[in-house]
Motif scaffolding. Structure first.
Motif: not given
Length: 77
Positions: A52-53, A55, A57, A59, A75, A77
């Motif tokens: 988890k970045e 931001s 997101v 990945r 990525q 979703k």
């Protein structure tokens, strides 16, 4: 003989990789400013983690073993 590896979490963004045949840690992989949320999963000469970045997101990242070089990422979703 085929090399076999194992990997374990060593922190929220660090993974230790082991050579199973020799029973020794081969290296530590620091993934930087991300949090590992799933994995590591080792299959033959690849290791997959979901991170988890900052931001938010998610990945997926796939690394080549034994060197820990990023092969590709995608990525989620």
């Amino acid at each position: 003989m085929t090399k076999m590896y194992s990997a374990v979490l060593a922190g929220k963004n660090t993974i230790n990789v082991f050579d199973v045949a020799k029973g020794v840690k081969t290296y530590s992989l620091n993934l930087g400013g991300v949090e590992i949320v799933n994995g590591p999963i080792v299959t033959q000469d690849k290791m997959t983690v979901v991170v988890k970045e900052k931001s938010g997101v998610l990945r997926g990242k796939v690394y080549n073993l034994p060197k820990g070089i990023l092969s590709y990422s995608f990525q989620i979703k």
